[in-house]
Design a protein around this motif. Structure first.
Motif, PDB file in Angstrom:
ATOM      1  N   VAL A 148       0.860  -1.184   0.000  1.00 50.09           N
ATOM      2  CA  VAL A 148       0.000   0.000   0.000  1.00 50.09           C
ATOM      3  C   VAL A 148       0.893   1.229   0.000  1.00 50.09           C
ATOM      4  O   VAL A 148       1.617   1.488   0.979  1.00 50.09           O
ATOM      5  CB  VAL A 148      -0.944   0.018   1.223  1.00 50.09           C
ATOM      6  CG1 VAL A 148      -1.825   1.252   1.182  1.00 50.09           C
ATOM      7  CG2 VAL A 148      -1.787  -1.250   1.265  1.00 50.09           C
ATOM      8  N   TRP A 149       0.863   1.988  -1.114  1.00 48.95           N
ATOM      9  CA  TRP A 149       1.703   3.187  -1.252  1.00 48.95           C
ATOM     10  C   TRP A 149       0.900   4.421  -0.839  1.00 48.95           C
ATOM     11  O   TRP A 149      -0.309   4.497  -1.085  1.00 48.95           O
ATOM     12  CB  TRP A 149       2.164   3.354  -2.695  1.00 48.95           C
ATOM     13  CG  TRP A 149       3.243   2.386  -3.081  1.00 48.95           C
ATOM     14  CD1 TRP A 149       3.077   1.136  -3.591  1.00 48.95           C
ATOM     15  CD2 TRP A 149       4.646   2.601  -2.975  1.00 48.95           C
ATOM     16  NE1 TRP A 149       4.292   0.552  -3.821  1.00 48.95           N
ATOM     17  CE2 TRP A 149       5.287   1.423  -3.455  1.00 48.95           C
ATOM     18  CE3 TRP A 149       5.446   3.657  -2.530  1.00 48.95           C
ATOM     19  CZ2 TRP A 149       6.671   1.295  -3.496  1.00 48.95           C
ATOM     20  CZ3 TRP A 149       6.817   3.530  -2.581  1.00 48.95           C
ATOM     21  CH2 TRP A 149       7.441   2.370  -3.044  1.00 48.95           C
ATOM     22  N   SER A 150       1.587   5.361  -0.244  1.00 50.59           N
ATOM     23  CA  SER A 150       0.953   6.605   0.206  1.00 50.59           C
ATOM     24  C   SER A 150       1.872   7.770  -0.115  1.00 50.59           C
ATOM     25  O   SER A 150       3.104   7.608  -0.196  1.00 50.59           O
ATOM     26  CB  SER A 150       0.685   6.575   1.721  1.00 50.59           C
ATOM     27  OG  SER A 150      -0.128   5.475   2.071  1.00 50.59           O
ATOM     28  N   LYS A 151       1.255   8.924  -0.304  1.00 51.73           N
ATOM     29  CA  LYS A 151       2.001  10.168  -0.459  1.00 51.73           C
ATOM     30  C   LYS A 151       1.590  11.089   0.671  1.00 51.73           C
ATOM     31  O   LYS A 151       0.398  11.395   0.837  1.00 51.73           O
ATOM     32  CB  LYS A 151       1.713  10.814  -1.806  1.00 51.73           C
ATOM     33  CG  LYS A 151       2.465  12.133  -2.002  1.00 51.73           C
ATOM     34  CD  LYS A 151       2.150  12.770  -3.333  1.00 51.73           C
ATOM     35  CE  LYS A 151       2.931  14.081  -3.495  1.00 51.73           C
ATOM     36  NZ  LYS A 151       2.585  14.757  -4.762  1.00 51.73           N
ATOM     37  N   ASN A 152       2.588  11.504   1.419  1.00 60.57           N
ATOM     38  CA  ASN A 152       2.336  12.283   2.637  1.00 60.57           C
ATOM     39  C   ASN A 152       1.337  11.546   3.524  1.00 60.57           C
ATOM     40  O   ASN A 152       0.459  12.150   4.140  1.00 60.57           O
ATOM     41  CB  ASN A 152       1.833  13.686   2.280  1.00 60.57           C
ATOM     42  CG  ASN A 152       2.861  14.478   1.496  1.00 60.57           C
ATOM     43  OD1 ASN A 152       4.063  14.323   1.696  1.00 60.57           O
ATOM     44  ND2 ASN A 152       2.397  15.320   0.584  1.00 60.57           N
ATOM     45  N   TYR A 153       1.458  10.197   3.525  1.00 58.98           N
ATOM     46  CA  TYR A 153       0.672   9.291   4.361  1.00 58.98           C
ATOM     47  C   TYR A 153      -0.814   9.337   4.033  1.00 58.98           C
ATOM     48  O   TYR A 153      -1.656   9.099   4.869  1.00 58.98           O
ATOM     49  CB  TYR A 153       0.928   9.578   5.834  1.00 58.98           C
ATOM     50  CG  TYR A 153       2.358   9.304   6.210  1.00 58.98           C
ATOM     51  CD1 TYR A 153       2.806   8.011   6.396  1.00 58.98           C
ATOM     52  CD2 TYR A 153       3.276  10.340   6.338  1.00 58.98           C
ATOM     53  CE1 TYR A 153       4.134   7.749   6.710  1.00 58.98           C
ATOM     54  CE2 TYR A 153       4.605  10.088   6.656  1.00 58.98           C
ATOM     55  CZ  TYR A 153       5.029   8.793   6.836  1.00 58.98           C
ATOM     56  OH  TYR A 153       6.343   8.528   7.143  1.00 58.98           O
ATOM     57  N   LYS A 154      -1.093   9.630   2.757  1.00 61.91           N
ATOM     58  CA  LYS A 154      -2.445   9.494   2.242  1.00 61.91           C
ATOM     59  C   LYS A 154      -2.385   8.457   1.126  1.00 61.91           C
ATOM     60  O   LYS A 154      -1.588   8.599   0.200  1.00 61.91           O
ATOM     61  CB  LYS A 154      -2.979  10.821   1.697  1.00 61.91           C
ATOM     62  CG  LYS A 154      -3.171  11.878   2.773  1.00 61.91           C
ATOM     63  CD  LYS A 154      -3.708  13.165   2.169  1.00 61.91           C
ATOM     64  CE  LYS A 154      -3.881  14.238   3.236  1.00 61.91           C
ATOM     65  NZ  LYS A 154      -4.386  15.518   2.662  1.00 61.91           N
ATOM     66  N   ALA A 155      -3.228   7.428   1.230  1.00 62.54           N
ATOM     67  CA  ALA A 155      -3.166   6.343   0.259  1.00 62.54           C
ATOM     68  C   ALA A 155      -3.313   6.873  -1.161  1.00 62.54           C
ATOM     69  O   ALA A 155      -4.178   7.714  -1.431  1.00 62.54           O
ATOM     70  CB  ALA A 155      -4.246   5.306   0.553  1.00 62.54           C
ATOM     71  N   TYR A 195       6.929   9.820   0.357  1.00 59.96           N
ATOM     72  CA  TYR A 195       6.224   8.616  -0.069  1.00 59.96           C
ATOM     73  C   TYR A 195       6.527   7.492   0.915  1.00 59.96           C
ATOM     74  O   TYR A 195       7.666   7.338   1.385  1.00 59.96           O
ATOM     75  CB  TYR A 195       6.664   8.202  -1.473  1.00 59.96           C
ATOM     76  CG  TYR A 195       6.173   9.138  -2.549  1.00 59.96           C
ATOM     77  CD1 TYR A 195       5.003   8.880  -3.248  1.00 59.96           C
ATOM     78  CD2 TYR A 195       6.876  10.301  -2.861  1.00 59.96           C
ATOM     79  CE1 TYR A 195       4.544   9.735  -4.229  1.00 59.96           C
ATOM     80  CE2 TYR A 195       6.424  11.172  -3.838  1.00 59.96           C
ATOM     81  CZ  TYR A 195       5.254  10.885  -4.525  1.00 59.96           C
ATOM     82  OH  TYR A 195       4.805  11.743  -5.495  1.00 59.96           O
ATOM     83  N   SER A 196       5.497   6.740   1.208  1.00 58.38           N
ATOM     84  CA  SER A 196       5.656   5.617   2.124  1.00 58.38           C
ATOM     85  C   SER A 196       4.914   4.417   1.561  1.00 58.38           C
ATOM     86  O   SER A 196       4.010   4.553   0.733  1.00 58.38           O
ATOM     87  CB  SER A 196       5.111   5.958   3.515  1.00 58.38           C
ATOM     88  OG  SER A 196       3.727   6.258   3.450  1.00 58.38           O
TER      89      SER A 196
END
Length: 1408
Positions: free
Chosen positions: A807-814, A845-846
């Motif tokens: 599950v990838w997120s940008k600024n911890y938003k999916a 990115y996380s």
């Protein structure tokens, strides 16, 4: 039931009891009921909604007294508890009693059931042994079907022994051979079946199955009615079909003769499978009925498979072989006695790839899910042997009737499916696929069948018009269930008109036989297949059925192994229970609940949640939602304010609904009216490391009177109530990176929302988290794909499971489905690829890996890093063809000029062009342009290179997206050099048409230092002449040259400076003449001398000492020596120049250096250095110590001997050897003598000294002239005369033979008294003590290195040793006696005596 309400504070014990006695036996039933309700039709849903409305219309629940609150809450609560304890205990006792009764009844029921089963088993065994007549357990049932659809008649028969079943149509036995392929009779596991394929109206009849055994007969009948759709041409009746020949093809007698064997073909080729046969009777208008099968699938004639029967053979021709044609081919011929079959395998190997190492072509290209602008294309991967792994596929499309193929995807797809978009509605298309690996692109697959792009409604209309069968079901997914069953789900077909249900088929992976999983249509899109073999792998397919018949088969599911989903049974195929139920908002009539995700998803994605509620004072649970809730938050409506409620939640996936969660704590339905915001929820963790972690949460649902402006995060160690606020000010984002943690310590967190109205209530505590880095944890890597140039972020997970997702997120938003990025997964690595990266993509990115122990990582993409990667991406996406060598030229034979450039790698689709002086040049007369993909060479060959070809040459290369160009300027001096070389090569080609030198004159030096002028000739014949010349003077060698051998050589012995000059070799015959010149001068002469010096230096012996009367000489023997060699003599490392003192010289066999009149100054080490221009050969001799002493003494001895030899007495000349004289003549023997001091002279006759008298007079005048005169010779004067000349240094003895003859006598033959000898008379002076050593040979030989003595003494060089004459013994002559007469006759007067040789010596006789 109201009187049995249990207070909320007593619920814990009762809940535990219920879970003990009733949970396991009711859970499965409840789950199935709930699932059935949730998946029921719209009618059942409306009924449930009506029931729910009636339930909500019941009187509101009255709040019990014990739930009411007063000011003194503590005291009143204590009183309520004390008052109701006894009532609660009574309820518990009643419940326990009821439990015991229920348990006892269940145990008794199980015992009875076990006993009944055992009795039934024993009865079954006994019944099987009793003879019984046939009996139909399941009888035939009537069917009404549409024309062109199949029908299946089934029945089950029992009897002992097992009965035989025969089928009849209208009382006539059914013969499958009468209409091949029409009927199929089956018998599997006691179930008998008759299958009629593609029914016709004429198949309408009464069918019967007759079961027979020795004990009787049983019959079951059923009617089959075949209908024809309206408007389908009923007027065309079977009665109008012309009657065929009386003899049916199946009544012929056919015997197979030559059968086709295992065959091997190559893609793109053709092959024929032929089987010869004998047919009786052989009727020309009635060939046998033959059918061809590939892998048990009937083949039909087409442009890819040609079939013919007749002429005594059956032939199957495959004109365009592909890998799809590989398989087991079967020829089945229907005969009078049944069927004659023959099978053999056809292997089709991959054609030669266009690029070495490229993969084979993909197989079985098919199109599914056809829409107006969309088609799903699937295929099978090619077979790989030693090729590199396939990295993807390209899909091409082509409109029907056209030959133009268009590539559908820009980047290779990694799976064997691809949705093709952009189709034009109503047009028909073909598709093909090409595989890609690192070596290149494969050949294209065989094109698919034609498909027409139509939307679902139009397709349904057309299908209804034609046959009316439904479309094929969609994707089929099989998941693990138990150790002997599999859960199968599929997508319904797009056309559901009159759908009756589905038939599910399965097969074991690796086999080709499909088995039915159900015998009647199943109405749902999920099915559990039981009775599978544990450990085997299966695939499944589904067909939809309606009144018109069966649809096409769906795609096959992915293979799945039969084993428990997670190892413990069916309950683990569903998700585990959610947990952490909390209320996040309440308005008095509804509550908003949130909960945590289950820890185990059960093998597939969780796609639904179901919530149940109950009043805290009751035991009855009610469903909250009939339709699935997909998010982990739900609002429960229709609640009563002030009532306490409990909730439980179940998660569902493709395997079904999982176990429910534990009931939540009782939650009061009370409206939130505070101004502060509600609590945040769903606290989770990411990137847990040894000293840091990232805390995530969701915004509160209830915001209060003002918007939420930030959040405060509190942290405490586990089991501690002391919370520390981590942020001095509220943070606006919904995540926080917590640092400075103690590694190995466990923490809990809570979040408080902040608004303008104040700080809200804290969230539910997070799950405890331990600050510890997972072993093998890796961070996100940013990079650029080397092939596509895509900018990406990648993470290789240290831990994954079968159900894990990235599950990838940008600024911890999916991120989800975002057009700017695309996420892919391969094994344990996930990659996030940016479509068109720019500044909008900057950020943190996380990625988190689900169903693991918290595997996650993050990466901050900065502007500098992005710019660097974009530059690299541009270089990859706009590549330059790398060149090994730029444009260059070379001169070929015949004077052709080849311009060439070499790339590191070329693809088969490369294009290029040559430009000369701004004008494109193409292959034509005198110019040839070509390339070689394997070597990467692109070349242009110009046959005739002239002055007109001067200019600039450029080659432009395009290979895919890459391009480059390279130029070569040939003007001025560079062009003149090329033109000169081209002219030379052209002349060389002409020269080689006749006899010519393949290698011009060159020299070699043999081991014996002979210089050989050699050459090699070619294209010669026997009458080809060869001549040698030096300075135009012909040289005739001892051995004539043999031109036929291909080599000629001229030896030059004892090479020296005199051999300088121009040598010429001439080769000629009637075809032409060729000349080779070799100038031996300058550097060539120096090279020859160096080559001689190399051989001479290698063969040089050690230095040898040789003494002479002049001095001491050092000699070095070698194969050959000439003064032109670079030789240096050294004394004590100082170079010696030739002088009167030090003389340097040599012969052909040696080099020497002589020390004249040596003294002590000349002692020391001497050496000679022979240089060949590369290597220096050194030989040395130490002339000092005893060696010098011995040499010096030998020098003195030789010097004295030479002096004595020089001054001894000797006869200089004037005496003959033989004298013949007539009697009475006078004889005068006169000679000149010399010696220092003046020698003494004596004459002898017959070894007796001659005294001077009148007859014989002896004179010695001036110390120089001596004479012996005999007056009037008589025969007595004949004899041997001699003269002895000597002084103190020695002397010489010379003999003369005198013969006297009388007048008239025959002149006697001259006779020598003794052989002429000369001997050195030793001097009276004493000699030196050492005797000179006589050399072994004259001249002195060249000694080898191992045999050469270090010191050698020389004899006196002035004399050559010869045999000595004996010294005459002096005798006293008898007194007055005449001399004896010589027997030799007297010669004539005119005879002259020859002059004796000067080297003869005579011994000095002793004096009387």
């Amino acid at each position: 039931m109201a009187s049995k309400v249990t207070p909320w504070y007593k619920k814990k014990g009762v809940s535990q009891v219920k879970s003990d006695y009733a949970y396991h036996h009711t859970q499965c039933v409840r789950t199935k009921q709930q699932t059935a309700v949730r998946k029921s039709s719209s009618t059942s849903v409306s009924q449930v909604k009506a029931q729910a409305t009636q339930a909500m219309a019941e009187p509101a629940y009255t709040i019990p007294v014990f739930r009411q609150r007063t000011a003194d809450v503590g005291t009143e609560e204590y009183q309520r508890v004390s008052t109701n304890v006894e009532k609660g205990l009574n309820v518990i006792q009643e419940e326990l009693h009821r439990m015991r009764m229920v348990t006892k009844a269940r145990v008794d029921s199980l015992a009875i059931q076990r006993e009944v089963n055992e009795m039934m088993y024993r009865r079954r065994d006994s019944l099987e042994e009793i003879p019984r007549m046939p009996d139909f357990l399941v009888a035939l049932r009537p069917h009404t079907v549409w024309e062109k659809t199949p029908v299946k008649l089934f029945c089950t028969v029992e009897g002992t022994p097992r009965p035989v079943v025969k089928w009849y149509k209208g009382g006539v036995p059914v013969d499958p051979l009468s209409a091949p392929g029409k009927y199929k009779i089956e018998n599997k596991y006691g179930v008998h079946g008759l299958i009629i394929s593609r029914c016709a109206v004429s198949d309408t009849a009464e069918y019967s199955a007759v079961a027979i055994n020795p004990h009787g007969t049983a019959t079951s009948k059923a009617t089959v009615t075949v209908k024809r759709p309206a408007g389908s041409g009923e007027s065309c009746l079977l009665g109008f079909v012309p009657r065929l020949t009386e003899i049916h093809a199946s009544k012929l007698e056919v015997s197979l003769l030559d059968r086709f064997s295992v065959s091997f073909g190559v893609e793109g080729g053709s092959i024929s499978l032929v089987c010869t046969m004998v047919v009786v009777p052989d009727l020309p208008n009635l060939p046998p009925l033959a059918q061809w099968y590939r892998d048990d699938k009937l083949l039909t004639p087409s442009n890819l498979a040609g079939m013919s029967v007749g002429g005594g053979g059956a032939r199957l021709t495959l004109p365009h072989l592909a890998k799809d044609d590989e398989g087991l081919y079967t020829l089945r011929i229907f005969t009078k006695d049944g069927t004659a079959e023959h099978s053999a395998y056809l292997f089709v190997s991959d054609a030669a790839p266009s690029v070495a190492g490229a993969p084979g072509a993909p197989m079985s290209v098919k199109a599914y899910d056809v829409n107006a602008d969309y088609v799903l294309v699937s295929w099978k991967p090619p077979n790989t042997v030693n090729e590199a792994a396939i990295i993807g596929y390209f899909v091409d499309r082509c409109e029907a009737g056209s030959d133009t193929w268009v590539q559908c995807n820009d980047a290779p797809v990694k799976v064997c499916k691809y949705p093709v978009h952009g189709l034009k509605e109503g047009r028909s298309y073909h598709f093909r696929v090409r595989a890609v690996n690192k070596a290149g692109i494969s050949r294209a697959s065989r094109k698919s069948d034609k498909v027409t792009a139509l939307d679902a409604a139009e397709s349904e209309r057309l299908q209804g018009t034609e046959e009316g069968v439904p479309s094929a079901p969609g994707q089929v997914v099989a998941t693990r269930n138990t150790k002997s069953s599999v859960f199968v789900q599929w997508q319904p077909p797009k056309t559901l008109k009159n759908l009756m249900g589905y038939y599910i088929d399965g097969r074991i992976v690796g086999t080709k036989d499909w088995f039915p999983c159900n015998h009647k249509p199943f109405k749902h899109s999920r099915f559990v297949v039981h009775g599978l073999i544990p450990g085997e792998s299966y695939t499944f397919r589904v067909q939809a059925a309606n009144v018109f018949g069966l649809s096409d088969e769906s795609q096959e599911s992915s293979p799945i192994a039969v084993e428990p989903a997670l190892g413990k049974g069916v309950e683990y195929a569903t998700p585990s229970a959610p947990f952490g139920i909390t209320m996040v908002s309440c308005d008095g009539s509804s509550m908003t609940l949130a909960w945590r995700r289950p820890k185990h998803c059960g093998g597939s994605k969780i796609n639904a949640y179901y919530i149940d509620k109950r009043n805290a004072d009751t035991l009855t649970w009610k469903e909250v939602n009939l339709s699935a809730v997909t998010e982990r938050i739900c609002t429960v409506d229709n609640l009563t304010e002030g009532i306490f409620y409990e909730f439980k939640i179940q998660a569902a996936n493709m395997a079904g609904v999982g176990v429910p969660s534990a009931p939540s704590a009782p939650i009061k339905c009370e409206a939130w009216t505070m101004e502060e915001p509600g609590p945040a929820y769903d606290l989770s963790f990411s990137e847990v490391r040894g000293q840091s972690l990232v805390l995530l949460w969701k915004a509160p649902v209830y915001t209060g009177a003002a918007a939420v402006s930030g959040y405060l995060v509190d942290m405490a160690k586990k089991d501690s109530s002391e919370f520390v606020t981590l942020t001095q000010e509220a943070v606006s984002q919904r995540y926080l990176k917590v640092t400075s943690l103690e590694e190995g310590e466990t923490y809990v967190f809570r979040v408080r929302s902040v608004s303008a109205k104040g700080v809200g209530k804290p969230s539910r505590l997070s799950e405890p988290v331990c600050a510890k880095t997972l072993p093998g944890t890796q961070e996100i890597v940013a990079g650029v794909d080397e092939v596509t140039g895509d900018v990406f972020l990648s993470l290789e997970a240290c831990e994954v499971s079968e159900t894990s997702n990235f599950v990838w997120s940008k600024n911890y938003k999916a991120i989800g489905d975002c057009p700017r990025v695309a996420a892919t997964v391969k094994g344990r690595t996930s990659r996030l690829t940016f479509t068109n990266p720019d500044k909008d993509d900057l950020g943190r990115y996380s990625v988190a890996v689900t169903d693991t122990d918290g595997v996650s990582a993050s990466h901050t993409l900065t502007e500098d890093a992005l710019n660097t990667m974009l530059e690299l991406s541009y270089a990859i996406r706009h590549p330059v063809v790398p060149l090994k060598h730029g444009l260059n030229y070379e001169i070929l034979e015949k004077g052709h000029v080849r311009f060439w450039v070499q790339a590191v790698k070329l693809s088969p689709s490369v294009s290029y062009r040559f430009i000369v002086n701004d004008k494109e040049v193409k292959t034509g007369e005198g110019i040839k342009i070509s390339h070689d993909v394997a070597s990467g060479v692109i070349q242009m060959t110009v046959d005739l290179f002239t002055r007109a070809n001067e200019g600039t040459y450029t080659v432009q290369i395009h290979d895919g997206k890459a391009k480059t160009q390279s130029s070569l300027v040939l003007v001025g001096d560079a062009f003149k050099v090329a033109l000169k070389e081209a002219d030379f090569q052209r002349k060389e080609h002409i020269r080689k048409q006749g006899p010519h030198f393949s290698e011009y004159l060159y020299f070699t030096v043999t081991e014996d230092c002979t210089v050989m002028l050699a050459c090699k000739v070619a294209n010669v014949k026997k009458d080809t002449s060869f001549h040698w010349f030096k300075e135009d003077d012909e040289i005739v060698p001892e051995t004539p040259p043999n031109v036929v051998s291909g080599a000629c050589a001229l030896p030059i012995h004892l090479f020296s400076r005199k051999d300088q000059g121009v040598f010429k070799a001439v080769l000629s015959d009637d075809r032409g003449k060729d000349t080779s010149l070799f100038d031996i001068s300058g550097k060539v002469f120096d090279d020859i001398i160096n080559a001689l010096a190399h051989n001479a230096g290698a063969s040089a012996s050690e230095l040898v000492l040789q003494c002479t009367p002049e001095g001491i000489r050092l000699q070095c023997y070698m194969n050959y020596y000439t003064e032109e060699m670079k030789t240096v003599w050294k004394h004590k490392e100082s170079k010696i120049a030739s002088s009167e003192k030090m003389r340097i010289g040599g012969t052909a066999e040696m080099a020497w250096m002589q020390i004249c009149d040596p003294s002590d100054k000349e002692k020391g080490s001497y050496s000679i250095e022979i240089s060949d221009g590369v290597q220096t050969h050194t030989r040395a001799f130490d002339l000092s110590g005893q060696a010098y002493t011995d040499a010096y003494e030998e020098y003195l001895r030789l010097k004295a001997a030479a002096f004595a030899e020089k001054n001894r007495g000797r006869v200089l000349g004037g005496l003959p050897d033989v004298v013949t004289i007539m009697e009475d003549k006078s004889l005068s023997l006169t000679c000149t003598v010399w010696g220092q001091p003046t020698p003494e002279v004596s004459w002898f006759k017959n070894e007796q000294e001659v005294a001077s008298n009148e007859h014989t007079r002896v004179t010695f005048e001036g110390g120089k002239f001596s004479s012996l005169v005999i007056n009037k010779v008589t025969p007595d004067d004949s004899g041997k005369y001699s003269i002895n000349v000597r002084n103190k240094y020695g002397g010489e003895f010379v003999e003369i033979t005198v013969s006297v003859y009388r007048l008239g006598e025959k002149l006697p033959e001259p006779k020598l008294g003794q052989p002429k000898t000369a001997a050195a008379t030793p001097a009276t002076t004493p000699a030196p003590p050492k005797t000179p050593a006589t050399p072994s040979k004259t001249p002195t030989p060249t000694p080898s290195k191992s045999q050469t003595p270090a010191f050698m003494k020389s004899p006196t060089p002035a004399s050559t040793p010869v045999p000595k004459s004996p010294t005459p013994t002096p005798k006293s002559p008898p007194p007055k006696s005449p001399p004896p007469k010589s027997p030799t006759p007297t010669p004539s007067r005119g005879a002259k005596s020859p002059t004796p040789p000067r080297f003869m010596k005579s011994p000095t006789p002793p004096r009387k």
